[in-house]
Design a protein around this motif. Sequence first.
Motif, PDB file in Angstrom:
ATOM      1  N   LEU A 183       0.835  -1.211   0.000  1.00 26.71           N
ATOM      2  CA  LEU A 183       0.000   0.000   0.000  1.00 26.71           C
ATOM      3  C   LEU A 183       0.868   1.260   0.000  1.00 26.71           C
ATOM      4  CD1 LEU A 183      -2.395  -1.244   2.811  1.00 26.71           C
ATOM      5  CD2 LEU A 183      -3.031  -1.006   0.406  1.00 26.71           C
ATOM      6  N   GLU A 184       2.095   1.111  -0.493  1.00 21.83           N
ATOM      7  CA  GLU A 184       3.049   2.218  -0.406  1.00 21.83           C
ATOM      8  C   GLU A 184       2.569   3.477  -1.130  1.00 21.83           C
ATOM      9  OE1 GLU A 184       5.196  -1.549   0.390  1.00 21.83           O
ATOM     10  OE2 GLU A 184       3.788  -0.887  -1.165  1.00 21.83           O
ATOM     11  N   ASN A 185       1.750   3.283  -2.169  1.00 24.53           N
ATOM     12  CA  ASN A 185       1.267   4.438  -2.935  1.00 24.53           C
ATOM     13  C   ASN A 185      -0.032   5.029  -2.372  1.00 24.53           C
ATOM     14  OD1 ASN A 185       3.414   4.201  -4.775  1.00 24.53           O
ATOM     15  ND2 ASN A 185       2.293   2.679  -5.977  1.00 24.53           N
ATOM     16  N   GLU A 186      -0.554   4.394  -1.332  1.00 28.76           N
ATOM     17  CA  GLU A 186      -1.773   4.896  -0.694  1.00 28.76           C
ATOM     18  C   GLU A 186      -1.398   5.864   0.435  1.00 28.76           C
ATOM     19  OE1 GLU A 186      -4.876   4.014  -1.577  1.00 28.76           O
ATOM     20  OE2 GLU A 186      -4.287   2.546  -3.108  1.00 28.76           O
ATOM     21  N   ASN A 187      -2.213   6.843   0.626  1.00 27.87           N
ATOM     22  CA  ASN A 187      -1.968   7.812   1.696  1.00 27.87           C
ATOM     23  C   ASN A 187      -2.927   7.514   2.852  1.00 27.87           C
ATOM     24  OD1 ASN A 187      -1.012   9.981   3.127  1.00 27.87           O
ATOM     25  ND2 ASN A 187      -2.210  11.510   1.998  1.00 27.87           N
ATOM     26  N   ILE A 188      -2.556   6.561   3.675  1.00 29.10           N
ATOM     27  CA  ILE A 188      -3.427   6.110   4.767  1.00 29.10           C
ATOM     28  C   ILE A 188      -3.106   6.903   6.035  1.00 29.10           C
ATOM     29  CG2 ILE A 188      -4.089   4.129   6.186  1.00 29.10           C
ATOM     30  CD1 ILE A 188      -3.277   2.367   3.799  1.00 29.10           C
ATOM     31  N   GLU A 189      -4.110   7.454   6.610  1.00 31.29           N
ATOM     32  CA  GLU A 189      -3.909   8.291   7.796  1.00 31.29           C
ATOM     33  C   GLU A 189      -3.502   7.453   9.001  1.00 31.29           C
ATOM     34  OE1 GLU A 189      -7.339  10.649   8.541  1.00 31.29           O
ATOM     35  OE2 GLU A 189      -7.305  11.635   6.574  1.00 31.29           O
ATOM     36  N   ILE A 190      -2.660   8.038   9.827  1.00 27.84           N
ATOM     37  CA  ILE A 190      -2.169   7.361  11.027  1.00 27.84           C
ATOM     38  C   ILE A 190      -3.336   6.988  11.943  1.00 27.84           C
ATOM     39  CG2 ILE A 190      -0.764   7.631  13.105  1.00 27.84           C
ATOM     40  CD1 ILE A 190       0.879   7.359  10.562  1.00 27.84           C
ATOM     41  N   SER A 191      -4.327   7.836  12.025  1.00 34.87           N
ATOM     42  CA  SER A 191      -5.464   7.592  12.911  1.00 34.87           C
ATOM     43  C   SER A 191      -6.216   6.325  12.504  1.00 34.87           C
ATOM     44  CB  SER A 191      -6.416   8.784  12.906  1.00 34.87           C
ATOM     45  OG  SER A 191      -6.897   9.036  11.591  1.00 34.87           O
ATOM     46  N   VAL A 192      -6.265   6.040  11.186  1.00 34.85           N
ATOM     47  CA  VAL A 192      -6.939   4.828  10.693  1.00 34.85           C
ATOM     48  C   VAL A 192      -6.180   3.589  11.157  1.00 34.85           C
ATOM     49  CG1 VAL A 192      -7.608   3.529   8.630  1.00 34.85           C
ATOM     50  CG2 VAL A 192      -7.931   6.018   8.706  1.00 34.85           C
ATOM     51  N   LEU A 193      -4.871   3.637  11.042  1.00 34.46           N
ATOM     52  CA  LEU A 193      -4.041   2.512  11.474  1.00 34.46           C
ATOM     53  C   LEU A 193      -4.197   2.266  12.971  1.00 34.46           C
ATOM     54  CD1 LEU A 193      -0.739   3.275   9.483  1.00 34.46           C
ATOM     55  CD2 LEU A 193      -2.566   1.698   8.858  1.00 34.46           C
ATOM     56  N   LEU A 228      -7.166  -2.696   4.756  1.00 33.66           N
ATOM     57  CA  LEU A 228      -6.711  -1.394   4.282  1.00 33.66           C
ATOM     58  C   LEU A 228      -6.711  -1.311   2.748  1.00 33.66           C
ATOM     59  CD1 LEU A 228      -3.736  -0.691   6.722  1.00 33.66           C
ATOM     60  CD2 LEU A 228      -5.910   0.551   6.622  1.00 33.66           C
ATOM     61  N   ARG A 229      -6.567  -2.453   2.084  1.00 34.37           N
ATOM     62  CA  ARG A 229      -6.553  -2.457   0.609  1.00 34.37           C
ATOM     63  C   ARG A 229      -7.942  -2.191   0.017  1.00 34.37           C
ATOM     64  NH1 ARG A 229      -2.692  -4.504  -2.613  1.00 34.37           N
ATOM     65  NH2 ARG A 229      -4.252  -5.406  -4.022  1.00 34.37           N
ATOM     66  N   ARG A 230      -8.979  -2.285   0.842  1.00 33.83           N
ATOM     67  CA  ARG A 230     -10.357  -2.134   0.388  1.00 33.83           C
ATOM     68  C   ARG A 230     -10.622  -3.020  -0.836  1.00 33.83           C
ATOM     69  NH1 ARG A 230      -8.652   3.016   1.409  1.00 33.83           N
ATOM     70  NH2 ARG A 230      -8.462   3.543  -0.801  1.00 33.83           N
ATOM     71  N   PRO A 231     -10.442  -4.324  -0.671  1.00 34.54           N
ATOM     72  CA  PRO A 231     -10.577  -5.233  -1.819  1.00 34.54           C
ATOM     73  C   PRO A 231     -12.036  -5.490  -2.169  1.00 34.54           C
ATOM     74  CG  PRO A 231     -10.201  -6.503   0.160  1.00 34.54           C
ATOM     75  CD  PRO A 231     -10.125  -5.052   0.574  1.00 34.54           C
ATOM     76  N   LYS A 232     -12.244  -6.023  -3.369  1.00 33.68           N
ATOM     77  CA  LYS A 232     -13.569  -6.503  -3.770  1.00 33.68           C
ATOM     78  C   LYS A 232     -13.746  -7.963  -3.348  1.00 33.68           C
ATOM     79  CE  LYS A 232     -14.918  -2.779  -6.022  1.00 33.68           C
ATOM     80  NZ  LYS A 232     -16.064  -1.966  -5.559  1.00 33.68           N
ATOM     81  N   ILE A 233     -12.610  -8.703  -3.324  1.00 34.73           N
ATOM     82  CA  ILE A 233     -12.638 -10.118  -2.939  1.00 34.73           C
ATOM     83  C   ILE A 233     -11.584 -10.342  -1.868  1.00 34.73           C
ATOM     84  CG2 ILE A 233     -12.300 -12.495  -3.717  1.00 34.73           C
ATOM     85  CD1 ILE A 233     -13.255 -11.618  -6.475  1.00 34.73           C
ATOM     86  N   LEU A 234     -11.994 -10.926  -0.740  1.00 39.06           N
ATOM     87  CA  LEU A 234     -11.096 -11.192   0.387  1.00 39.06           C
ATOM     88  C   LEU A 234     -10.912 -12.698   0.512  1.00 39.06           C
ATOM     89  CD1 LEU A 234      -9.523 -10.346   2.946  1.00 39.06           C
ATOM     90  CD2 LEU A 234     -11.707 -10.418   4.183  1.00 39.06           C
ATOM     91  N   PHE A 235      -9.641 -13.148   0.375  1.00 40.68           N
ATOM     92  CA  PHE A 235      -9.313 -14.554   0.541  1.00 40.68           C
ATOM     93  C   PHE A 235      -8.837 -14.796   1.972  1.00 40.68           C
ATOM     94  CE2 PHE A 235      -8.179 -13.939  -4.065  1.00 40.68           C
ATOM     95  CZ  PHE A 235      -9.220 -14.701  -4.577  1.00 40.68           C
TER      96      PHE A 235
END
Length: 537
Positions: A424-434, A476-483
């Motif tokens: 997720l290196e190209n995503e800008n995920i907020e610290i508060s979410v983590l 965090l990836r917000r996938p459509k399919i979760l394995f």
Amino acid sequence: MSFIQKGIDNLQSIYTVSKDIKTKKKKQKILISVILKNVIALIEILIFACLAYLITNEISNEKITNYIDLNIFSNFLPILIIIRIGINYIEHINAENLSIATKESLIKSVTRKFYEKTNLSFSYVNYKKLEAGQISSIYKIFISLIGTSLQLLIFLATLLYLDSDVFIVLSLFFIILFFPIKKLLGVFKKVAHDFTLYSVDIDRTLERVISNYYLIKILKKEDQEVKRFDETYDKSISLTKKAAKLVFLRYHLFNSLITLLISIFLVQTLLNINLTLEILFLLLRGVQYLGEISRKYSDLLEQSHYIDKYIKDMQNVSHLKTGNVVHNDNMNENIAISGENVNFSYENSELSIFENLNFEIKKNTHNLILGPNGSGKSTLIGLIAGIFVPNEGQIIVNSEKFSYVGPVPLIFNDTLISNLNYGLENENIEISVLEKYLENLNVFEEASKNKLNEIVSPTSLSSGQMQKISFIRAFLRRPKILFLDEAVSNIDKSSLGNILQEIENFEGTVVNITHNPEKFHMADNSFEIIDKKLVKF
């Protein structure tokens, strides 16, 4: 002749493998080692001649002076010995560097192939890494075998030049011994092969005991396991004793025989043979070369199955794959995943995993995949994700945005935030979410703030903490399919409810492999792999 032909076939097999291996300056390094070995042989002959001259203070064979002046060279004997040691060292390093470079090339090739080539099994890749070590050592054996054989020819040519009578007697002696030596090499190969099989069997027994140590102790089956191990080990005892005898013969046969021959020369009166010190040195050193050739050739025979397997893999034609995996965002709005007439088997395997597999998984549903170990549950995830390609048939998936949580979480020796952001290196995920995820899933007993920049590793985290981190990374990836593949096997009871709630709130399709369906009461559908097909019940 079959013995000689077999040797030629082995050399041809090595050449075939060598052509396939991409190692820089491979031919040059082999040639350098062979040349250096022959230079060493010539220097040794000169050293022997100088030693004989210094010991006896006379030239016992005038033929020697046709090419060298012993009066001059004898003064430089220590320098000659130092030069020999130096050349020996250079040759050794050259051969080792070739072996190291070959192993590096093979292992890197296997690693690249694992990611690039479809349908490779883990066991196949592990074998290929083991094979890499064996193939690289075969190069050293090959160099030694060729180089030492040429060294022996130089010594025999020198012996023939200095004393043809001794050469003829020596040749007759070894012609008589050829077939017993051939038989001995065959027996040694068989014993070495059988001993390897028993060693593998013992290792597997120990691995099984160690893996199930707690269970064995709890069930009080120690005596039974000890007995079983003793039975396995006893099978190898007689073979070990036989191997010890053969190893002794392997290392001492030729030296003992040549010593016997020299003693016969010295005491017999029928033949007029004059054994000078030069001839004695040549005989003793030459037989060492012969012994080395015998040992290296038997080593080559022991490892020949790795060469044969490598060549077989080279010649093996990949399964013709007419199947495909299609990721189509515009497929039926109610279907997330479908499979039509899917057949699948791993590369280099005759075992079919799926045959005529047909199934549909509805969008935004939670689907349990059940079945015994080895039935193909994890393989099904690989097919849906497009990691594997069907031999026949088609799999259609409504998205390429996947997340995966497996039984063995991927954790690096790095900061916690780097582990969470992996992929997720190209995503800008907020610290508060983590921090919110860390708190909701109870990853740490204490407050999760200020933890993100701490260094974590597989040894500093429990297995449950690592799986929770994998879940956070997946969400965090917000996938459509979760394995999910045995994804909650290490989660503690107090945290399980929170994770199940997160799965239930997930807005997408869940494909969940589990041996504990009772944990997932909120699942919409259950499938089981039966007779290589996916059956809904």
